[in-house]
Design a protein around this motif. Sequence first.
Motif, PDB file in Angstrom:
ATOM      1  N   TYR A 271      33.334 -85.568  23.609  1.00  0.00           N
ATOM      2  CA  TYR A 271      31.937 -85.389  23.159  1.00  0.00           C
ATOM      3  C   TYR A 271      31.017 -84.409  23.444  1.00  0.00           C
TER       4      TYR A 271
ATOM      5  N   ALA B 129      32.260 -80.417  16.140  1.00  0.00           N
ATOM      6  CA  ALA B 129      33.602 -81.430  16.270  1.00  0.00           C
ATOM      7  C   ALA B 129      34.633 -81.113  15.434  1.00  0.00           C
TER       8      ALA B 129
ATOM      9  N   TYR C  36      40.433 -87.637  16.148  1.00  0.00           N
ATOM     10  CA  TYR C  36      39.436 -88.791  16.291  1.00  0.00           C
ATOM     11  C   TYR C  36      38.415 -88.621  17.257  1.00  0.00           C
ATOM     12  N   HIS C  37      37.265 -89.047  16.568  1.00  0.00           N
ATOM     13  CA  HIS C  37      35.939 -88.692  17.176  1.00  0.00           C
ATOM     14  C   HIS C  37      34.921 -89.800  16.608  1.00  0.00           C
TER      15      HIS C  37
ATOM     16  N   GLY D  93      42.359 -86.971  20.753  1.00  0.00           N
ATOM     17  CA  GLY D  93      40.891 -87.169  20.792  1.00  0.00           C
ATOM     18  C   GLY D  93      40.032 -85.993  20.892  1.00  0.00           C
ATOM     19  N   VAL D  94      39.024 -85.902  20.334  1.00  0.00           N
ATOM     20  CA  VAL D  94      37.926 -84.778  20.303  1.00  0.00           C
ATOM     21  C   VAL D  94      36.858 -85.302  21.311  1.00  0.00           C
TER      22      VAL D  94
END
Length: 129
Positions: free
Chosen positions: A22, A37, A64-65, A19-20
Amino acid sequence: MHRQQVTQINGQADIGVLGVPYVGPYNVNSIMNPVLAMCMALGYLFNFYLNKPIVRQGGVGIFYHPLPNAFHPVHHPSYIAFFEEVLSVTTDPAQMEAKFEAEFAHDPWYIHLYRTSHAFHGVHPFYMW
């Protein structure tokens, strides 16, 4: 703290799913735009390892982002043009440098925003790419 934040992995994986977040070093109090990102995913997250990458050579990294098509016009004005004008022509860093980098680096408006506002320098998206 170290034990709490580190996951032990033995060997390498064929597929890595990450996971990226925020927020990163270039969008504090701003938006994680698509260019940042990508930089966070491949430049930072993929390279957070000891000894050897988590994903083996030839493997697949899935990041994923939410990745909204959003850019902060005050902090990242040159990112908007980079995304729309440069990435629509090429994704090759050598071609980007040869065809576009000097224009962004010497653009009077980007230089003004960098010096008098809260904007990153006009050439910054090239370095993130």
